[in-house]
Design an enzyme around this catalytic site. Sequence first.
Site, mmCIF file in Angstrom:
data_model
loop_
_atom_site.group_PDB
_atom_site.id
_atom_site.type_symbol
_atom_site.label_atom_id
_atom_site.label_comp_id
_atom_site.label_asym_id
_atom_site.label_seq_id
_atom_site.Cartn_x
_atom_site.Cartn_y
_atom_site.Cartn_z
ATOM 1 N N GLY A 63 0.849 -1.195 0.000
ATOM 2 C CA GLY A 63 0.000 0.000 0.000
ATOM 3 C C GLY A 63 0.879 1.237 0.000
ATOM 4 O O GLY A 63 2.025 1.197 -0.453
ATOM 5 N N ARG A 64 0.350 2.311 0.567
ATOM 6 C CA ARG A 64 1.074 3.593 0.557
ATOM 7 C C ARG A 64 2.441 3.467 1.218
ATOM 8 O O ARG A 64 3.453 3.926 0.684
ATOM 9 C CB ARG A 64 0.303 4.644 1.347
ATOM 10 C CG ARG A 64 -1.102 4.909 0.880
ATOM 11 C CD ARG A 64 -1.738 5.889 1.852
ATOM 12 N NE ARG A 64 -3.124 6.159 1.567
ATOM 13 C CZ ARG A 64 -4.140 5.433 2.018
ATOM 14 N NH1 ARG A 64 -3.919 4.360 2.765
ATOM 15 N NH2 ARG A 64 -5.382 5.762 1.716
ATOM 16 N N ARG A 72 -2.216 -9.839 -1.740
ATOM 17 C CA ARG A 72 -3.308 -10.662 -2.280
ATOM 18 C C ARG A 72 -3.615 -10.230 -3.709
ATOM 19 O O ARG A 72 -3.753 -11.022 -4.608
ATOM 20 C CB ARG A 72 -4.572 -10.478 -1.432
ATOM 21 C CG ARG A 72 -4.567 -11.224 -0.141
ATOM 22 C CD ARG A 72 -5.915 -11.173 0.491
ATOM 23 N NE ARG A 72 -6.410 -9.786 0.590
ATOM 24 C CZ ARG A 72 -7.499 -9.438 1.249
ATOM 25 N NH1 ARG A 72 -8.215 -10.344 1.861
ATOM 26 N NH2 ARG A 72 -7.893 -8.182 1.310
ATOM 27 N N HIS A 77 6.692 1.708 19.226
ATOM 28 C CA HIS A 77 5.578 2.071 18.324
ATOM 29 C C HIS A 77 5.651 3.558 17.915
ATOM 30 O O HIS A 77 4.793 4.355 18.280
ATOM 31 C CB HIS A 77 4.223 1.749 18.977
ATOM 32 C CG HIS A 77 3.120 1.600 17.957
ATOM 33 N ND1 HIS A 77 2.050 0.756 18.108
ATOM 34 C CD2 HIS A 77 2.916 2.198 16.755
ATOM 35 C CE1 HIS A 77 1.245 0.830 17.064
ATOM 36 N NE2 HIS A 77 1.758 1.708 16.221
ATOM 37 N N THR A 114 6.819 -2.753 11.148
ATOM 38 C CA THR A 114 6.320 -1.439 11.579
ATOM 39 C C THR A 114 4.811 -1.380 11.354
ATOM 40 O O THR A 114 4.231 -0.298 11.346
ATOM 41 C CB THR A 114 6.999 -0.294 10.786
ATOM 42 O OG1 THR A 114 6.822 -0.562 9.393
ATOM 43 C CG2 THR A 114 8.466 -0.157 11.104
ATOM 44 N N ARG A 139 1.692 -4.147 12.332
ATOM 45 C CA ARG A 139 0.964 -4.521 13.544
ATOM 46 C C ARG A 139 1.598 -5.765 14.156
ATOM 47 O O ARG A 139 1.946 -6.711 13.432
ATOM 48 C CB ARG A 139 -0.510 -4.808 13.234
ATOM 49 C CG ARG A 139 -1.377 -3.565 13.084
ATOM 50 C CD ARG A 139 -1.530 -2.803 14.400
ATOM 51 N NE ARG A 139 -2.339 -1.604 14.280
ATOM 52 C CZ ARG A 139 -1.857 -0.381 14.053
ATOM 53 N NH1 ARG A 139 -0.561 -0.172 13.903
ATOM 54 N NH2 ARG A 139 -2.677 0.656 13.982
ATOM 55 N N GLY A 180 6.284 4.597 14.561
ATOM 56 C CA GLY A 180 6.241 4.727 13.091
ATOM 57 C C GLY A 180 5.842 6.128 12.633
ATOM 58 O O GLY A 180 6.467 6.715 11.757
ATOM 59 N N GLU A 235 1.216 -4.280 23.683
ATOM 60 C CA GLU A 235 2.081 -3.123 23.979
ATOM 61 C C GLU A 235 1.635 -2.433 25.252
ATOM 62 O O GLU A 235 0.430 -2.420 25.536
ATOM 63 C CB GLU A 235 2.020 -2.146 22.799
ATOM 64 C CG GLU A 235 2.578 -2.755 21.519
ATOM 65 C CD GLU A 235 2.349 -1.898 20.281
ATOM 66 O OE1 GLU A 235 1.855 -0.762 20.411
ATOM 67 O OE2 GLU A 235 2.642 -2.384 19.179
HETATM 68 C C1 DGY Z 1 -1.084 3.861 12.996
HETATM 69 O O1 DGY Z 1 -1.367 5.043 12.769
HETATM 70 O O2 DGY Z 1 -1.886 2.951 12.843
HETATM 71 C C2 DGY Z 1 0.314 3.581 13.415
HETATM 72 O O3 DGY Z 1 0.437 2.335 13.979
HETATM 73 C C3 DGY Z 1 0.844 4.635 14.324
HETATM 74 O O4 DGY Z 1 2.263 4.637 14.312
#
Ligand code: DGY
Length: 318
Positions: free
Chosen positions: A154-155, A176, A285, A235, A237, A287, A266
């Site tokens: 994805g992005r 997929r 966490h 990064t 889930r 990201g 977490e």
């Molecule tokens: C989200 O926005 O879902 C990310 O896990 C946050 O870092």
Amino acid sequence: MQILLTRKLHDFAIKELQKRYKIFIHDGKIPMPKKTLVEKIKNVDGLICFPYDGIDRKVIESAKNLKVISTYSVGYDHIDLDAAKKKNIRIGYTPDVLTGATADLTIGLILDLMRRITEGDRLIRAGRWRQIFGPHDYVGVDLDGKTLGILGMGRIGQAVVKRARGFGLVVVYHTRTRLPANQEKKLGIRHVSFDDLLKNSDILSIHAPYRKETHHMLNLKTLRKMKKSAILINTARGKIINEGDLVKALESKIIAGAALDVFEKEPIGKNHKLAKMQNVVLAPHIGSSSAETRTKMAEITVQNLILGLRKKKMIYSV
Ligand code: DGY
């Protein structure tokens, strides 16, 4: 109208909300205990929540007036979409703005693990740096020419590709649904089966959403198919990896290392098995956690809520 925030957001965001609504901000234990959430959500019209809040059927069903859920995250696996749909509750989220930050962190984790940066930092802080510049000391591996396998495209996956090419990485991916050929060509990537992704990647980076189909997709059986020299980056889930199996795979050298920003549960503490391993890099966490990105996320979270409650098109809705 009344709004519940399960945690405080930026001051500018709170001011925007206060101009329009009566707001309640939870300032106790994080995540907000389920019992309190179920109680506080009863009469509110809007909810601002975070990726660790479990907005499940029970929570949604106890909300009598809820019209909008606006989550401060791109992921929305913490919200029961069916239960929300049944009650015509609209859901806003914050994609796009955090794509670059998450892709940057991914590259940072790859570099860190392959060049043993954090490991060296730990060594110095523990007073164990004795000899300088030995030909075989603290030797890592080059990125140039290695194969980066991406699960999900994805992005964020695509933003990682753009950065990875600058480091000379060859990128293969598995999803997929395959991307259109012209997009694959533009990105310079090749679609492969999940098995081939496992077998051929020197670095396997996860950028897929968490759902039933991706639950524990990385487990002892799939990890065993990876190269012994391979590293795993997550990064996305935590629950996409069976963490217990990952610990076993790292302990028995089935794979070489892992860099993780997300976990099954977490936060993890210093006594977690992963926190004791030298071939593992851990992040709490983060990201999307750059000042610019987190500010944009707050803007969008508030705007999604306001637009949703006005029955207008949200900036980003699920
Ligand atoms: C989200 O926005 O879902 C990310 O896990 C946050 O870092």
